[in-house]
Design a protein around this motif. Structure first.
Motif, PDB file in Angstrom:
ATOM      1  N   SER A   1       3.169  10.266  -9.257  1.00  0.00           N
ATOM      2  CA  SER A   1       2.465  10.464 -10.522  1.00  0.00           C
ATOM      3  C   SER A   1       1.654  11.760 -10.499  1.00  0.00           C
ATOM      4  O   SER A   1       1.675  12.536 -11.458  1.00  0.00           O
ATOM      5  CB  SER A   1       1.542   9.271 -10.788  1.00  0.00           C
ATOM      6  OG  SER A   1       0.777   9.473 -11.953  1.00  0.00           O
ATOM      7  N   SER A   2       0.937  11.987  -9.381  1.00  0.00           N
ATOM      8  CA  SER A   2       0.158  13.227  -9.281  1.00  0.00           C
ATOM      9  C   SER A   2       1.062  14.456  -9.297  1.00  0.00           C
ATOM     10  O   SER A   2       0.726  15.477  -9.908  1.00  0.00           O
ATOM     11  CB  SER A   2      -0.678  13.205  -8.000  1.00  0.00           C
ATOM     12  OG  SER A   2      -1.588  12.124  -8.006  1.00  0.00           O
TER      13      SER A   2
ATOM     14  N   THR B   1      -2.382  11.240 -17.336  1.00  0.00           N
ATOM     15  CA  THR B   1      -1.147  10.801 -16.675  1.00  0.00           C
ATOM     16  C   THR B   1       0.098  11.419 -17.283  1.00  0.00           C
ATOM     17  O   THR B   1       1.206  11.118 -16.822  1.00  0.00           O
ATOM     18  CB  THR B   1      -1.050   9.264 -16.757  1.00  0.00           C
ATOM     19  OG1 THR B   1      -1.098   8.861 -18.140  1.00  0.00           O
ATOM     20  CG2 THR B   1      -2.180   8.589 -16.000  1.00  0.00           C
TER      21      THR B   1
ATOM     22  N   ASP C   1      -8.338   9.745 -13.776  1.00  0.00           N
ATOM     23  CA  ASP C   1      -7.284   8.732 -13.829  1.00  0.00           C
ATOM     24  C   ASP C   1      -6.667   8.593 -15.212  1.00  0.00           C
ATOM     25  O   ASP C   1      -5.611   7.973 -15.348  1.00  0.00           O
ATOM     26  CB  ASP C   1      -7.843   7.373 -13.377  1.00  0.00           C
ATOM     27  CG  ASP C   1      -8.320   7.400 -11.937  1.00  0.00           C
ATOM     28  OD1 ASP C   1      -7.748   8.184 -11.157  1.00  0.00           O
ATOM     29  OD2 ASP C   1      -9.247   6.649 -11.599  1.00  0.00           O
TER      30      ASP C   1
ATOM     31  N   SER D   1       1.465   6.732  -6.630  1.00  0.00           N
ATOM     32  CA  SER D   1       0.375   7.661  -6.940  1.00  0.00           C
ATOM     33  C   SER D   1       0.763   9.096  -6.620  1.00  0.00           C
ATOM     34  O   SER D   1       0.439  10.028  -7.381  1.00  0.00           O
ATOM     35  CB  SER D   1      -0.869   7.257  -6.159  1.00  0.00           C
ATOM     36  OG  SER D   1      -1.918   8.167  -6.380  1.00  0.00           O
TER      37      SER D   1
ATOM     38  N   GLU E   1       2.235   1.697  -3.477  1.00  0.00           N
ATOM     39  CA  GLU E   1       1.224   2.223  -4.385  1.00  0.00           C
ATOM     40  C   GLU E   1       0.939   3.696  -4.107  1.00  0.00           C
ATOM     41  O   GLU E   1       0.787   4.500  -5.040  1.00  0.00           O
ATOM     42  CB  GLU E   1      -0.055   1.398  -4.247  1.00  0.00           C
ATOM     43  CG  GLU E   1       0.077  -0.039  -4.732  1.00  0.00           C
ATOM     44  CD  GLU E   1      -1.157  -0.858  -4.423  1.00  0.00           C
ATOM     45  OE1 GLU E   1      -2.092  -0.285  -3.808  1.00  0.00           O
ATOM     46  OE2 GLU E   1      -1.193  -2.054  -4.774  1.00  0.00           O
ATOM     47  N   LEU E   2       0.870   4.042  -2.822  1.00  0.00           N
ATOM     48  CA  LEU E   2       0.603   5.441  -2.480  1.00  0.00           C
ATOM     49  C   LEU E   2       1.749   6.350  -2.924  1.00  0.00           C
ATOM     50  O   LEU E   2       1.511   7.458  -3.419  1.00  0.00           O
ATOM     51  CB  LEU E   2       0.377   5.576  -0.971  1.00  0.00           C
ATOM     52  CG  LEU E   2      -0.911   4.945  -0.424  1.00  0.00           C
ATOM     53  CD1 LEU E   2      -0.951   5.049   1.088  1.00  0.00           C
ATOM     54  CD2 LEU E   2      -2.138   5.611  -1.023  1.00  0.00           C
TER      55      LEU E   2
ATOM     56  N   ARG F   1      -5.139  15.363  -5.321  1.00  0.00           N
ATOM     57  CA  ARG F   1      -6.268  15.043  -6.194  1.00  0.00           C
ATOM     58  C   ARG F   1      -7.267  16.187  -6.261  1.00  0.00           C
ATOM     59  O   ARG F   1      -7.858  16.449  -7.313  1.00  0.00           O
ATOM     60  CB  ARG F   1      -6.964  13.771  -5.698  1.00  0.00           C
ATOM     61  CG  ARG F   1      -6.225  12.490  -6.057  1.00  0.00           C
ATOM     62  CD  ARG F   1      -7.036  11.271  -5.697  1.00  0.00           C
ATOM     63  NE  ARG F   1      -6.409  10.050  -6.178  1.00  0.00           N
ATOM     64  CZ  ARG F   1      -6.905   8.831  -5.981  1.00  0.00           C
ATOM     65  NH1 ARG F   1      -8.015   8.683  -5.301  1.00  0.00           N
ATOM     66  NH2 ARG F   1      -6.274   7.768  -6.444  1.00  0.00           N
TER      67      ARG F   1
ATOM     68  N   LYS G   1      -5.816  18.568  -8.489  1.00  0.00           N
ATOM     69  CA  LYS G   1      -5.910  18.038  -9.853  1.00  0.00           C
ATOM     70  C   LYS G   1      -7.323  18.214 -10.406  1.00  0.00           C
ATOM     71  O   LYS G   1      -7.499  18.606 -11.568  1.00  0.00           O
ATOM     72  CB  LYS G   1      -5.526  16.556  -9.850  1.00  0.00           C
ATOM     73  CG  LYS G   1      -5.461  15.906 -11.218  1.00  0.00           C
ATOM     74  CD  LYS G   1      -4.988  14.471 -11.103  1.00  0.00           C
ATOM     75  CE  LYS G   1      -4.898  13.804 -12.474  1.00  0.00           C
ATOM     76  NZ  LYS G   1      -4.444  12.392 -12.358  1.00  0.00           N
TER      77      LYS G   1
ATOM     78  N   LYS H   1       0.824  -1.204   0.000  1.00  0.00           N
ATOM     79  CA  LYS H   1       0.000   0.000   0.000  1.00  0.00           C
ATOM     80  C   LYS H   1       0.860   1.257   0.000  1.00  0.00           C
ATOM     81  O   LYS H   1       0.572   2.225  -0.727  1.00  0.00           O
ATOM     82  CB  LYS H   1      -0.929  -0.017   1.214  1.00  0.00           C
ATOM     83  CG  LYS H   1      -1.917   1.135   1.230  1.00  0.00           C
ATOM     84  CD  LYS H   1      -2.887   1.005   2.385  1.00  0.00           C
ATOM     85  CE  LYS H   1      -3.908   2.145   2.374  1.00  0.00           C
ATOM     86  NZ  LYS H   1      -4.885   2.013   3.482  1.00  0.00           N
TER      87      LYS H   1
ATOM     88  N   ILE I   1      -2.165  12.734  -0.820  1.00  0.00           N
ATOM     89  CA  ILE I   1      -2.670  12.323  -2.140  1.00  0.00           C
ATOM     90  C   ILE I   1      -4.046  12.930  -2.383  1.00  0.00           C
ATOM     91  O   ILE I   1      -4.355  13.387  -3.490  1.00  0.00           O
ATOM     92  CB  ILE I   1      -2.708  10.790  -2.238  1.00  0.00           C
ATOM     93  CG1 ILE I   1      -1.282  10.231  -2.308  1.00  0.00           C
ATOM     94  CG2 ILE I   1      -3.498  10.330  -3.452  1.00  0.00           C
ATOM     95  CD1 ILE I   1      -1.207   8.731  -2.243  1.00  0.00           C
TER      96      ILE I   1
END
Length: 562
Positions: free
Chosen positions: A195-196, A284, A281, A192, A188-189, A235, A238, A185, A231
């Protein structure tokens, strides 16, 4: 000499020669000293008392030692039982250890139980070491995952059974799985988050995370909560930037369409224009939502807005043309654009001109909806118009006297006539179906269906009335021909009557009969038939072959039967 009684008291066991010599030497010394019998007895009694005291001391020591051995044996047995109970060994182990105590010799009993005790102690230490390893791992993982809760698992020496050990191992396995899940996790976080950050064009150091949070090794609840919070914050940024960018791109696309912007100018923002309907999503690409890129798009929109103000009149004219084209396709009356443009020129405010342009957009949208709702009726109307043209052509063709003349292209004209008759025969059904569609449309919309400013139902009813009148006229003409044929038969100067109506029809069609009949027919034909169309005229019309005569006869017979 020592008496036998004293010897029995002092030395109840068989005395050694050394002791006999000591007693004999003591008696000789007493003889030399001249001790009396009484003194000797007192001294021997004292010696006897001292010997008894020594025996008593020894017996007490032996009893104490014996009790110690018994205690050691009992303690060993109790320890074996306690170890068996702690590690969960069956009672048979204790019974086996106690069965060796039936010999009656304490030292042998102690020696027999000592190996069992040592073995149980070794097993106890091994079990304790296993428990210690498991509890240390559990405490370390709990500290890694939940440091704020201060969880600490202590080892209970009274319960070292395999069942408890398996429970701890199962709990440890669950903790290991939870740790692996947290590591995944966190990975993945972090992916993410990076990526953001790339999409937003932000440096990772600009985030609200500490340096320790950048490492996946920190899997505590606090680290995960901080990552999730950061995150979610990115978001939200974003989403806000996406909304702003989509609004700008939508405006930019509208301006492109309004001003017919060349594709060369659109290439700079073609990638962002393709992402106008993309989800969160799906975006990217690095720097796709950076502030620099959004500012560039905003600057382009500002430039297009400025350009639109300069070209507002041209845009309005273009929109009017587009609206009129849609109305023309839908056969809706077109408004006069000149008056609207005069009103537009009289307006000085750019805001009011923009309102006019927006109203035109709304009218275009409504006109498109209206065109779509009328599509089915209009398609059937086009087919009906085509049938009307074929019907008009067929009427003109039937009025032509030279239609059966043999010449170049005659067979093509005959084929077209056959197709036209087939289509004309379907006209009533087409009209009824069209009327049904129009009635349903008017019922649904609550307004009258107009076609180029006229009611379409009225047009169809007028067509039905005209068709009925034509049918009655054709019927009247057929009756007139029939009466004319009967008059020719009764005339005395006429030729002998033909055998049947077919011959009469053929004679009339070929120009046979009396001169009066010829003149009447010629005058009737001249008054009702137009001149021959150019596409039916042929230089070979004076010559008639046998094939033409036969074709003419068959056609005339069909006319008579009708």
């Amino acid at each position: 000499m020592v008496s036998l009684k004293l010897r029995a008291i002092l030395f109840p066991f068989q005395m050694e020669p050394r002791r006999e010599m000591l007693l004999q030497e003591l008696g000789e010394m007493w003889d030399e000293i001249g001790e009396g019998e009484e003194e000797r007895r007192e001294m021997l009694q004292a010696l006897e008392e001292e010997c008894l005291n020594l025996y008593r001391v020894k017996v007490a020591q032996v009893k104490q030692y014996m009790a110690q051995l018994q205690r050691e044996i009992a303690d060993s047995v109790a320890e074996v039982a306690a170890i068996c109970a702690a590690i969960g060994e069956p009672p048979a182990t204790v019974q086996t250890a106690c069965s060796s105590l039936s010999t009656g010799n304490l030292k042998e009993e102690l020696r027999s139980i000592t190996p069992e005790l040592e073995e149980m102690r070794r097993r106890m230490e091994e079990r304790r070491r296993q428990f210690l390893e498991v509890t240390q791992l559990i405490n370390r993982m709990q500290q890694e995952m939940k440091p704020s809760e201060q969880l600490h698992l202590s080892m209970d020496n009274s319960d070292l059974t395999m069942r408890r050990l398996e429970e701890l191992r199962a709990y440890l396995q669950n903790l290991q799985q939870e740790k692996e899940s947290r590591i995944r996790k966190m990975t993945e976080l972090m992916v993410s988050l990076h990526s953001s950050s790339l999409v937003l064009g932000m440096d990772f150091r600009e985030t609200n995370l500490h340096h320790d949070d950048e490492q996946v090794g920190d899997i505590s609840d606090g680290a995960i909560a901080r990552l999730v919070s950061e995150i979610e914050r990115l978001r939200e940024i974003k989403r806000n930037r996406m909304q702003k960018l989509q609004d700008l791109v939508a405006t930019m696309l509208e301006l492109w369409n309004l001003m017919d912007t060349p594709s060369e100018e659109q290439k700079r923002f073609q990638s962002v224009a393709c992402n106008i309907a993309a989800s969160e999503d799906e975006i990217t690409e690095p720097d796709a939502l950076s502030m620099d890129f959004i500012n560039n798009v905003e600057a382009e929109v500002v430039r297009l807005e400025s350009l639109k103000e300069c070209r507002m009149k041209d845009l309005v004219l273009k929109k009017y043309d587009e609206l009129n084209e849609i109305l023309r396709r839908a056969h809706i009356p077109v408004e006069n654009a000149g008056d609207a443009m005069m009103m537009f020129d009289a307006i000085d405010s750019d805001a009011e001109r923009s309102v006019i342009l927006e109203r035109l957009e709304v009218q275009i949208s409504e006109a498109k909806d209206e065109e779509f709702s009328r599509k089915d009726v209009l398609e059937r109307m086009e087919k009906w118009h085509a049938g009307l043209e074929e019907e008009s052509w067929l009427e003109e063709y039937n009025r032509n006297e030279n239609r059966y003349n043999v010449g170049k292209g005659t067979h093509l004209v005959l084929k077209r006539a056959e197709k036209a008759r087939a289509l004309v025969s379907k006209m009533p059904a087409m009209a009824e179906a069209l009327i049904t569609k129009i009635v349903a449309w008017e019922k649904e919309r609550g307004v009258k269906f107009e076609y180029d400013g006229e009611g379409l139902l009225n047009m169809l009813e007028e067509y039905n009335n005209t068709r009925k009148e034509k049918e009655q006229e054709r019927k009247r003409q057929r009756d007139q021909r029939r009466m004319l044929g009967q008059g020719m038969v009764e005339s005395p100067v006429a030729r002998p009557p033909p055998k049947n109506i077919k011959n009469v029809t053929r004679t009339l069609s070929m120009g046979g009969g009396s001169a009066g009949g010829k003149k009447a027919a010629a005058s009737a034909s001249a008054s009702s038939r137009p001149s021959t169309p150019s596409f039916l005229k042929s230089p070979m019309s004076a010559r008639r072959s046998d094939e033409g005569q036969m074709l003419l006869s068959r056609t005339v017979e069909e006319d008579v039967l009708l």
